[in-house]
Design a protein around this motif. Structure first.
Motif, mmCIF file in Angstrom:
data_model
loop_
_atom_site.group_PDB
_atom_site.id
_atom_site.type_symbol
_atom_site.label_atom_id
_atom_site.label_comp_id
_atom_site.label_asym_id
_atom_site.label_seq_id
_atom_site.Cartn_x
_atom_site.Cartn_y
_atom_site.Cartn_z
ATOM 1 N N ALA A 144 0.533 -1.056 -0.469
ATOM 2 C CA ALA A 144 -0.054 -0.265 0.255
ATOM 3 C C ALA A 144 0.581 1.215 0.271
ATOM 4 O O ALA A 144 0.837 2.233 -0.376
ATOM 5 C CB ALA A 144 -0.759 0.196 1.574
ATOM 6 N N ILE A 145 1.944 1.317 0.721
ATOM 7 C CA ILE A 145 2.465 2.184 0.970
ATOM 8 C C ILE A 145 2.947 2.557 -0.574
ATOM 9 O O ILE A 145 3.259 3.924 -0.462
ATOM 10 C CB ILE A 145 3.774 2.215 2.172
ATOM 11 C CG1 ILE A 145 3.172 2.318 3.792
ATOM 12 C CG2 ILE A 145 5.119 3.471 2.711
ATOM 13 C CD1 ILE A 145 3.901 1.690 4.050
ATOM 14 N N ARG A 161 -0.747 6.063 -4.305
ATOM 15 C CA ARG A 161 -1.404 7.727 -5.106
ATOM 16 C C ARG A 161 -0.340 8.079 -6.707
ATOM 17 O O ARG A 161 0.125 8.565 -6.889
ATOM 18 C CB ARG A 161 -1.097 9.174 -4.580
ATOM 19 C CG ARG A 161 -1.862 9.888 -3.776
ATOM 20 C CD ARG A 161 -2.299 10.749 -2.907
ATOM 21 N NE ARG A 161 -2.805 11.106 -2.053
ATOM 22 C CZ ARG A 161 -2.827 12.050 -0.945
ATOM 23 N NH1 ARG A 161 -2.009 13.156 -1.243
ATOM 24 N NH2 ARG A 161 -3.425 12.438 0.050
ATOM 25 N N THR A 162 -0.329 6.438 -7.053
ATOM 26 C CA THR A 162 0.335 6.217 -8.268
ATOM 27 C C THR A 162 -0.087 5.703 -8.399
ATOM 28 O O THR A 162 -2.088 5.185 -8.866
ATOM 29 C CB THR A 162 1.743 4.869 -7.845
ATOM 30 O OG1 THR A 162 0.445 3.883 -7.547
ATOM 31 C CG2 THR A 162 2.561 5.631 -6.679
ATOM 32 N N CYS A 166 -3.946 5.143 -1.078
ATOM 33 C CA CYS A 166 -4.520 3.450 -0.862
ATOM 34 C C CYS A 166 -5.282 3.559 0.880
ATOM 35 O O CYS A 166 -6.134 2.108 0.816
ATOM 36 C CB CYS A 166 -3.343 2.910 -0.024
ATOM 37 S SG CYS A 166 -2.192 3.607 0.900
ATOM 38 N N LYS A 167 -5.344 4.342 1.426
ATOM 39 C CA LYS A 167 -6.082 4.640 2.790
ATOM 40 C C LYS A 167 -5.567 3.457 4.034
ATOM 41 O O LYS A 167 -6.550 3.009 4.762
ATOM 42 C CB LYS A 167 -7.665 3.875 2.657
ATOM 43 C CG LYS A 167 -7.954 5.039 1.161
ATOM 44 C CD LYS A 167 -9.676 5.066 1.276
ATOM 45 C CE LYS A 167 -10.269 6.027 0.572
ATOM 46 N NZ LYS A 167 -11.616 6.007 0.145
ATOM 47 N N PRO A 191 2.042 7.608 5.521
ATOM 48 C CA PRO A 191 1.198 8.873 5.561
ATOM 49 C C PRO A 191 0.651 9.372 4.723
ATOM 50 O O PRO A 191 0.768 10.587 5.121
ATOM 51 C CB PRO A 191 3.034 9.174 6.401
ATOM 52 C CG PRO A 191 3.782 8.115 5.499
ATOM 53 C CD PRO A 191 2.695 6.753 5.075
ATOM 54 N N ARG A 192 0.662 9.284 4.027
ATOM 55 C CA ARG A 192 0.141 9.709 2.288
ATOM 56 C C ARG A 192 -1.189 10.570 2.461
ATOM 57 O O ARG A 192 -1.542 11.274 2.463
ATOM 58 C CB ARG A 192 0.637 9.722 1.287
ATOM 59 C CG ARG A 192 2.407 9.545 1.146
ATOM 60 C CD ARG A 192 2.905 8.794 -0.377
ATOM 61 N NE ARG A 192 2.477 9.956 -1.022
ATOM 62 C CZ ARG A 192 2.366 10.235 -1.930
ATOM 63 N NH1 ARG A 192 2.753 8.766 -3.126
ATOM 64 N NH2 ARG A 192 1.991 11.501 -3.391
#
Length: 410
Positions: A32-33, A37-38, A61-62, A67-68
């Protein structure tokens, strides 16, 4: 290379996973990390109604350790908790797990997290309901943190506790002293309750034992811990609990470190900043990239387990009791129909230039066609080597551990 948590995982996780035994939750968190957002997450096109501009908005990814993508989620949590807080003094109480139990923690993280919550709750409720201290039920908000400031393994529970409570006559009773509870009494009761819980679980074979550790070894360790003073801290009184609640909100979701703290990343090293609790000075630490990844993965929470819990007056079923307290404290009724904070209001509140509007005409950008995922997950959780030393796969021959007749610690 950008200095972010995502870039650190992209740089070395592929190598890291082949040299470490990991649980399934670690692969999911890393996946996920790295993809948040990719293109791998897919997205949608945002377009101006007049065709002035358009861009792709990739999806988040939620995941709780990323941390994003949790700024809005945490802001909504703050609004919800702020509506629940009572207009009274609050205290910040911290219960810490002794470091001698860290090996056992790593093999029983789900059990230990529940035990820490339950023991801290029982300690506070028992003492504050005692007529010697307050004689009333307080409101308690708890959050589990498993990290120290350098991402070390340091499990502890933060508690926001009202400086008063509702007594048996359903009357608000404020703390009669300038402190919440005697710290020595809190330490003794917390230690006794957690050691008793550990001893019972150990004798019932409810715990997975670390490699090379026998039941007798742990029984001897518990006796030694009974002779130590445990770390419980009660901070000074706050006129309201908003500040402590804001502190807890930073880690409701988003993991143990933010991207702002990551200074530099390359294939070999990661440098990040922290505040030294001994002298309160800002310092930096450099770790190998793989060791940095390992420290981050130490703090991935157990799937489905709540890391924030409410007890007493702040429990979800305590709304009627809170209403009585609010009436006696001269506080407005609790609002339950507040519209959730949306993205536009959140960005405006934060003073961000991202408004979701066209930079030319000012009209709101429209969400148009979806953009499909371009690649599959970088990590196939079904193709990785089977982990060996993880909690889910520990298989011990408990019958080989002889039950000893020794009694529990005094």
């Amino acid at each position: 290379m950008d200095a972010t948590l995502q870039s650190a995982f992209n740089a070395r996780f592929d190598h890291f996973q082949h040299h470490h035994s990991l649980a399934l939750k670690h692969f999911k968190a890393a996946n996920a990390i790295m993809q948040c957002r990719t293109e791998a997450m897919g997205g949608h096109i945002q377009r101006c109604p007049d065709g002035h501009e358009q861009h792709i908005q990739y999806h988040s990814c939620k995941h709780r350790s990323c941390p994003r993508c949790h700024a809005l989620t945490n802001a909504r949590w703050v609004e919800k908790q702020q509506a629940r807080l009572l207009a009274s003094d609050h205290y910040h109480v911290i219960f810490t797990l002794p470091h001698e139990l860290l090996d056992l923690w790593q093999f029983n993280t789900r059990w230990f997290a529940d035990a820490l919550f339950q023991t801290a709750r029982d300690t506070l409720i028992t003492l504050m309901q005692d007529e010697k201290h307050l004689g009333a039920t307080p409101g308690i908000l708890m959050a589990l943190h498993t990290w120290g400031r350098t991402l070390s393994l340091h499990p502890h529970v933060h508690c926001l506790v009202t400086g008063g409570g509702l007594d048996k006559q359903q009357q608000w009773r404020a703390c009669p002293y300038s402190y919440l509870l005697p710290v020595a009494v809190v330490k003794a009761l917390y230690k006794g309750k957690l050691l008793a819980r550990l001893w019972t679980a150990l004798t019932a074979h409810d715990l997975s034992l670390p490699t090379g550790i026998t039941q007798g070894d742990l029984q001897r360790l518990l006796r030694k811990l009974n002779d130590k003073s445990w770390n419980v801290r009660i901070q000074e009184r706050y006129p309201q609990g908003h500040g402590v609640m804001l502190y807890l909100s930073r880690y409701v979701k988003g993991g143990a470190i933010t991207n702002r703290r990551v200074f530099s990343v390359d294939d070999e090293q990661v440098t990040f900043g922290y505040t030294d609790h001994r002298d309160q000075k800002r310092k930096s630490m450099t770790l190998t990239t793989e060791h940095f990844i390992q420290r981050v993965l130490w703090h991935v929470p157990e799937p489905g387990q709540h890391t924030v819990r409410h007890y007493g007056l702040y429990a979800h079923q305590g709304r009627a009791k809170r209403a009585r307290c609010r009436a006696q404290l001269g506080q407005a009724p609790e609002q339950t129909d507040i519209a959730p904070l949306d993205w536009a209001r959140f960005m405006a509140k934060m003073g961000s230039g991202k408004t979701g509007k066209c930079s030319i005409c000012g009209r709101a950008l429209l969400r148009c066609e979806d953009v499909p995922r371009t690649t599959r997950a970088k990590i196939s959780i079904y193709k990785v080597p089977r982990p060996h030393r993880v909690q889910q796969d520990v298989r011990l021959d408990l019958a080989a551990n002889q039950h000893r007749a020794n009694g529990p610690p005094r």
